[in-house]
Scaffold this motif. Structure first.
Motif, PDB file in Angstrom:
ATOM      1  N   ARG A 145      -0.900  12.974   8.636  1.00  0.00           N
ATOM      2  CA  ARG A 145      -1.361  11.698   9.186  1.00  0.00           C
ATOM      3  C   ARG A 145      -0.264  10.948   9.926  1.00  0.00           C
ATOM      4  NH1 ARG A 145      -5.263   9.946   4.210  1.00  0.00           N
ATOM      5  NH2 ARG A 145      -6.610  11.750   4.500  1.00  0.00           N
ATOM      6  N   GLY A 146       0.988  11.222   9.544  1.00  0.00           N
ATOM      7  CA  GLY A 146       2.104  10.545  10.216  1.00  0.00           C
ATOM      8  C   GLY A 146       2.128  10.834  11.698  1.00  0.00           C
TER       9      GLY A 146
ATOM     10  N   MET B 183      -3.534  14.806   4.573  1.00  0.00           N
ATOM     11  CA  MET B 183      -2.714  13.606   4.484  1.00  0.00           C
ATOM     12  C   MET B 183      -1.291  13.823   5.007  1.00  0.00           C
ATOM     13  SD  MET B 183      -1.393  11.214   1.479  1.00  0.00           S
ATOM     14  CE  MET B 183      -2.795  10.521   0.635  1.00  0.00           C
TER      15      MET B 183
ATOM     16  N   TRP C 176       0.938   4.624   1.283  1.00  0.00           N
ATOM     17  CA  TRP C 176       0.169   5.377   2.272  1.00  0.00           C
ATOM     18  C   TRP C 176       0.302   6.886   2.069  1.00  0.00           C
ATOM     19  CZ3 TRP C 176      -2.969   2.892   5.739  1.00  0.00           C
ATOM     20  CH2 TRP C 176      -2.830   1.499   5.786  1.00  0.00           C
ATOM     21  N   GLY C 177       1.349   7.298   1.402  1.00  0.00           N
ATOM     22  CA  GLY C 177       1.537   8.731   1.191  1.00  0.00           C
ATOM     23  C   GLY C 177       2.134   9.438   2.394  1.00  0.00           C
ATOM     24  N   TYR C 178       2.421   8.672   3.436  1.00  0.00           N
ATOM     25  CA  TYR C 178       3.032   9.252   4.634  1.00  0.00           C
ATOM     26  C   TYR C 178       3.636   8.118   5.441  1.00  0.00           C
ATOM     27  CZ  TYR C 178      -1.339   7.612   6.655  1.00  0.00           C
ATOM     28  OH  TYR C 178      -2.397   6.832   7.010  1.00  0.00           O
ATOM     29  N   THR C 179       4.494   8.472   6.391  1.00  0.00           N
ATOM     30  CA  THR C 179       5.072   7.457   7.265  1.00  0.00           C
ATOM     31  C   THR C 179       4.792   7.846   8.714  1.00  0.00           C
ATOM     32  OG1 THR C 179       7.145   8.664   7.228  1.00  0.00           O
ATOM     33  CG2 THR C 179       6.949   6.811   5.712  1.00  0.00           C
TER      34      THR C 179
ATOM     35  N   GLU D 270       0.728  -2.912   8.410  1.00  0.00           N
ATOM     36  CA  GLU D 270       1.149  -2.844   7.005  1.00  0.00           C
ATOM     37  C   GLU D 270       2.444  -2.054   6.850  1.00  0.00           C
ATOM     38  OE1 GLU D 270       0.155  -3.931   4.049  1.00  0.00           O
ATOM     39  OE2 GLU D 270      -1.662  -5.020   4.645  1.00  0.00           O
ATOM     40  N   MET D 271       2.547  -0.943   7.572  1.00  0.00           N
ATOM     41  CA  MET D 271       3.681  -0.051   7.380  1.00  0.00           C
ATOM     42  C   MET D 271       4.934  -0.538   8.078  1.00  0.00           C
ATOM     43  SD  MET D 271       1.569   3.455   7.917  1.00  0.00           S
ATOM     44  CE  MET D 271       2.393   4.809   7.114  1.00  0.00           C
TER      45      MET D 271
ATOM     46  N   VAL E 171       0.837  -1.191   0.000  1.00  0.00           N
ATOM     47  CA  VAL E 171       0.000   0.000   0.000  1.00  0.00           C
ATOM     48  C   VAL E 171       0.877   1.248   0.000  1.00  0.00           C
ATOM     49  CG1 VAL E 171      -1.876   1.183   1.213  1.00  0.00           C
ATOM     50  CG2 VAL E 171      -1.616  -1.298   1.421  1.00  0.00           C
TER      51      VAL E 171
END
Lengths: 127, 342, 353
Positions: free
Chosen positions: C231-232, C228, A4-7, C273-274, A2
Motif C-alpha cells: 500500500r505504501g 497491505m 497503518w501497517g505501512y508508510t 494522518e501519516m 492510527v
C-alpha cells in the motif's frame, strides 16, 4: 494515532531540478574529460574492488553527474586506488583524479561554501 | 523520345543523376512534385559534420542543372511507373515515355503528432528538428512567448526504431543531427543547457564520432541514455519530461523550456503507388527494396530499367544520396546503351 | 496551452437503449452515483436503460488479483452478455472502468482467438443453458454522460463557475487506466489526451487543469492496494499527483473509475494522518464521480447524491457553485434518521455541520 501497517514510499525518481549540482560541477571542472564518458563500463569490468564487493564506479560517477550523492562516501571507501580503470578507459578519463576529487569534496568543511549534499550530511567535514 | 530518362524527384540525388546522365549524352527529365528543385535540403540550415550551409551544396547543383539545360518539370507528381521502365504516368494522367526511370523520390519526415505522449502540436515549445532548422535559418531560436531558452532537451529516435508507429528502422542521420543541433544551440546561447536523450549514439560517418566527443567535452552537451516517455506542461510554462537514466537504472524527471524531437525518415507516401504500378518491391519499412545490398544498391532487379537513388531505398545522408545519383545514372545509361553489367 | 486534438479520436457511443452493468464497489464508496446515472438517463434525458438485478460482477477485481482464471472470467462475461441479449438490448454500458476494460479485452481476445469464444459459449451453455449475442456497442457510463453532456448543460441549474465571481472552476480530470490505456481507440480522446471528462467540465462551464502528473495512475493497481505490504507504493502514486496538481489550486477532482475516485478521496485523509499534509485551500480537494458532477449541475441535492460519504468534505465546492444545501441534513439517512457523523480530521471533517 492510527497504525497503518505501512508508510508512504519515497519517490525513486531522480529529481534533476531539485538536486544540488555543486559537487557535480566541481567534479566536472576538475576532470573535464569526464563529460566524454560513453558509459562503456570498462572501468567497472576491470575494477579490483568491484569484482568482489558491490561497487560500480561507472554508475557512481553517473549518479554524481546527476546531482545524486547519497551513500557517496561509503562507496568511495571501497576504491583501492589501484588505477586499472584509468588504463582501460577508451576516453582517457583520469578516473583516479575523479575519485580523489570526490574524496576531497567530501572532506571539505561545510563552511567552505559547499552545501551538504543529501546522504553525505553525516560524514561531510569529519576528516 | 530517344535517350530520355525520367527522374522521379528533384532533390540532391535526382539532380546528381540528371547531371551525370546529361554528361553521358542522355536526355534526363526531372519530374519534381514541388514548385522548386532541391527537396528537403531547401529547409535545412547547416549540414553535419562540417556546419556547411545547405545552400552551399544546393546552389552549385541548381546552377549546374540550369547550366546544363536539363529539362525540369515542376509541380509534376508521378503517380505510376511502367514495370519495364519505359515511362511514367503523372498526376492527371499524362504519360511520359522514357527509356529508363530513376526513382529519386526521397523520404517523408515522420509526423511527430503520432507520438502523442510528447504533445507535438499541443504544447507550444515541443518542436521537431526540422522546425529547429527553420528557426536556425531565420536566426530566431526562441520559445513560443519569445524567451531565450535556459534549457533545451533533444530527443533522439522519434519515429525511428519504434514499432508503435510502424517505424522499425533506424533513420541513421538523426543522431548526428541531434549532436549538431545541440552544439549550435550552445554556440548561440552559451548559457543555455542542452541535454540529449538517446538510446544508442550511431556515429556512422567520417568525423561524426569526433564531433560527438567535441559536443561532450567542449560544448558541455549532456547526453543521457534513455527515451523520454512523457511530456507535460508545468505551471510556469515549461515542460516536464520523464525518462529513465538507463546508465543508473532509475527514473528521472527534468524540466526544460524547449523540447526538440529528432524526427526520423519515413518512406515517402508515393512509394506505394509507384511500387504497385511498377511492380517494385518494398522492404519491411516501406522503403523500396533494391536488388541486393552490395552490388545492386541502385538497381531494382537483374535486367530492369528502373533504378534507385538516395533515400527512396533507405535513410541516407546528403553525400551518400549524391553518390547514388551518379551510380544510378551510370546504370540507367548502361541499361539503355548496353555494355558490361556490373 | 493545451490545444484540442481529441477530435481525431471519436468513438461510437449509442444514443439510447442501454443495458447497464454495475460496479462491485461503487455503491459502497459513492452510494448515490449509479442511482443518479439511471435517474439522469431516464428522467432527465428520456432514455431507456435496463438495470437488471440478474447481472453479476464481471470478476474484474478477482481477475486482476490473479484469483479468477481467464476461462472463468470469459464464462461470467458471456453470462452478462446473455442477460443483455435476453433482456432485449444490444448496447452495454459499464459503470466500472475495469469492467469496461475487461469486456473490451475479452471481446478483443475472442476476435483474435475465436476458439476461446467457442469455449466460453460452450461453458456458458453447459452451466446455464444460455446463449448470447455480443454487444453492438460497448461504452463506459462516462462515455454516455459525455455523449449527453450538452443536453445536461441545457437542463442544468448550476454551472461549474464560481457563483460570486463568474470565473470558471478549475477541475482536475482523472481517467482510470483501464479506460483507454488498454485500447486507446476505445476511449474518447485516446490515452494521452482523453477528453471524456474534460469534455464534461468544459461543456458545463469549468476549466480543465493540465498538470505535469495528469496522466499518472492513482496507484490503486489491485494487488498494490489489496496486499497491505504494497500500500505504501499505492498511496505514493496518489501523493505524487496531489503534489503536482496542488499548485494549480483545483476546485475539484473528477474521476471516472471506481478505484481512482475512492483512492484520490480517501488517500488525502491517509496522507493527512501519516504526514500531516493536506492539499488544496480548504484542507482537501473534493473528489467527485462524473455522475455527482452531472447531478450537481442538474441541481440535485448533494446529500441525495451521497456526497456526505466523501472523506474530503465537498462543501467548499458546493459554496463556490452556489449550490443550496442543508448542513443539518448531511448525516440524515434517506428515512430522515441520523446515521452518525465521522470524527473531525485534518481535512476539516464536518466542523460546519
Amino acid at each position: 494515532m492510527v497504525d497503518w501497517g505501512y508508510t508512504i514510499n519515497k519517490p525513486r525518481a531522480i529529481a534533476y531540478d531539485a538536486n544540488d549540482h555543486t559537487w557535480e560541477n566541481a567534479l566536472q571542472e576538475a576532470v573535464p574529460v569526464l563529460r566524454s564518458c560513453i558509459g562503456c563500463g570498462n572501468c567497472t569490468a576491470t575494477c579490483t574492488a568491484g569484482n568482489f564487493v558491490p561497487f560500480n564506479i561507472r554508475k557512481l560517477q553517473t549518479l554524481v553527474r546527476r546531482g545524486e550523492y547519497a551513500g557517496l562516501r561509503k562507496e568511495l571507501d571501497k576504491c583501492m586506488l589501484c588505477g586499472k580503470c584509468r588504463l582501460v578507459c577508451p576516453r582517457g578519463i583520469n578516473t583516479r583524479k575523479m575519485i580523489v576529487t570526490l574524496k576531497r569534496l567530501l572532506a571539505q568543511p561545510v563552511a567552505a561554501g559547499i552545501p551538504v549534499a543529501p546522504g553525505a550530511a553525516s560524514t561531510a567535514g569529519q576528516r | 523520345m530517344e535517350n530520355t530518362i525520367a527522374i522521379i524527384g528533384g532533390g540532391v540525388a535526382g539532380m546528381q543523376a540528371a547531371l551525370t546522365l546529361k554528361e553521358l549524352g542522355m536526355r534526363p527529365v526531372i519530374l519534381e512534385r514541388e514548385e522548386r528543385l532541391g527537396g528537403k535540403l531547401n529547409t535545412w540550415d547547416r549540414l553535419f559534420p562540417t556546419w556547411t550551409p545547405a545552400r552551399e551544396v544546393l546552389d552549385p547543383l541548381l546552377e549546374a542543372v540550369r547550366g546544363a539545360g536539363i529539362e525540369v518539370r515542376l509541380g509534376a507528381a508521378v503517380e505510376g511507373v511502367s514495370p519495364d521502365g519505359r515511362g511514367v504516368t503523372l498526376a492527371g494522367g499524362e504519360r511520359l515515355a522514357a527509356e529508363a526511370v530513376v526513382v529519386a523520390s526521397g523520404f517523408d519526415l515522420f509526423d511527430a503528432r503520432l507520438k502523442e505522449e510528447y504533445g507535438y502540436g499541443i504544447y507550444d515549445n515541443v518542436i521537431t528538428s526540422a522546425d529547429l532548422e527553420t528557426m536556425f535559418r531565420e536566426k530566431r531560436v526562441l520559445t513560443a512567448d519569445g524567451r531565450v531558452p535556459r534549457r533545451v532537451a533533444i530527443l533522439h529516435c522519434v519515429g525511428s526504431r519504434d514499432e508503435k508507429v510502424k517505424q522499425n528502422h533506424c533513420s541513421r542521420v538523426c543522431c548526428i543531427t541531434g549532436v549538431k543541433q545541440a552544439m549550435e544551440i550552445r554556440e548561440l546561447y552559451p548559457e543555455c543547457e542542452v541535454f540529449n536523450f538517446y538510446m544508442d549514439m550511431r556515429m556512422f560517418g567520417p568525423g561524426y564520432e569526433e564531433i560527438y566527443r567535441q559536443s561532450q567535452e567542449e560544448y558541455k552537451v549532456v547526453h543521457i541514455r534513455g527515451r523520454i516517455s512523457e511530456v507535460s506542461p508545468t505551471l510556469d510554462g515549461r515542460l516536464q519530461m520523464k525518462t529513465e537514466d538507463t546508465l543508473i537504472g532509475r527514473p528521472m524527471k527534468m524540466e526544460a523550456d524547449m523540447l526538440v524531437l529528432l524526427v526520423g525518415m519515413c518512406p515517402a507516401r508515393s512509394n506505394r503507388s509507384l511500387a504497385v504500378s511498377g511492380n517494385l518491391s518494398l522492404g519491411d519499412s516501406g522503403f523500396f527494396a533494391a536488388a541486393d545490398a552490395f552490388r545492386g544498391n541502385t538497381r531494382c532487379g537483374e535486367n530492369g530499367r528502373i533504378f534507385f537513388a538516395g533515400t527512396a531505398t533507405a535513410p541516407k545522408n546528403v553525400g551518400e544520396s549524391l553518390n547514388e545519383g551518379t551510380a544510378a545514372a551510370w546504370q540507367a545509361y548502361r541499361s539503355v546503351k548496353g555494355g558490361a553489367s556490373w | 496551452m493545451k490545444k484540442n486534438n481529441w477530435a481525431e479520436y471519436q468513438k461510437e457511443i449509442a444514443d439510447d437503449k442501454y443495458y447497464y452493468v454495475r460496479s462491485c464497489i461503487r455503491q459502497n464508496f459513492f452510494p448515490g452515483s449509479e442511482a443518479a446515472f439511471l435517474n439522469i438517463l431516464r428522467n432527465e434525458l428520456g432514455r431507456d436503460i435496463c438495470d437488471d438485478p440478474n447481472h453479476t460482477s464481471c470478476t474484474g477485481i478477482g481477475y486482476h488479483s490473479d484469483i479468477v482464471p481467464l476461462e472463468t472470467t470469459m464464462a461470467v462475461i458471456a453470462r452478462q452478455f446473455a442477460m443483455m441479449t435476453e433482456a432485449g438490448y444490444e448496447n452495454m454500458v459499464a459503470s466500472c472502468i475495469t469492467s469496461f476494460g475487461l469486456y473490451s479485452e475479452v471481446i478483443d481476445m475472442w476476435e483474435h482467438f475465436p476458439e476461446t469464444e467457442e469455449k466460453a459459449r460452450e461453458n456458458l451453455y453447459k452451466a446455464t443453458g444460455r446463449e448470447f449475442k455480443k454487444p453492438k456497442n460497448l461504452a463506459h457510463a462516462s462515455d454516455v454522460v459525455f455523449h449527453h453532456r450538452e443536453a445536461i448543460a441545457a437542463r442544468g441549474k448550476h454551472r461549474l463557475v464560481n457563483a460570486s465571481t463568474g470565473a470558471p472552476l478549475r477541475g482536475v480530470e482523472h481517467i482510470g487506466c483501464h479506460y483507454a490505456k488498454i485500447f486507446p481507440k476505445k476511449g474518447v480522446g485516446g490515452s494521452e489526451f482523453p477528453y471524456v471528462l474534460a469534455g464534461m467540465i468544459e461543456a458545463w462551464g469549468g476549466e480543465v487543469v493540465d498538470y505535469p502528473e495528469r496522466r499518472h495512475c492513482c496507484g490503486f493497481g489491485f494487488r498494490n492496494y489489496l496486499v497491505m505490504a504494497n500500500r505504501g507504493s499505492s498511496v505514493a502514486n496518489s501523493k505524487k499527483k496531489f503534489e503536482s496538481m496542488a499548485p494549480y489550486k483545483p476546485d475539484f477532482i473528477v474521476a471516472n473509475c471506481p478505484g481512482c475516485a475512492m483512492f484520490l478521496d480517501r488517500w488525502q485523509y491517509a496522507i493527512s494522518e501519516m504526514e500531516g499534509v493536506t492539499y488544496g485551500e480548504n484542507g482537501g480537494i473534493p473528489v467527485l464521480t462524473y455522475e455527482e458532477l452531472a447531478g450537481l449541475v442538474l441541481g440535485y441535492d448533494p446529500w441525495e447524491l451521497g456526497m456526505q460519504m466523501h472523506q474530503v468534505p465537498v462543501e467548499s465546492l458546493l459554496d463556490k457553485m452556489g449550490v443550496e444545501y442543508d448542513p443539518g441534513a448531511k448525516y440524515l439517512g434517506r428515512d430522515g434518521k441520523y446515521i452518525g457523523r465521522p470524527e473531525d480530521t485534518a481535512l476539516g471533517g464536518c466542523s460546519r455541520c
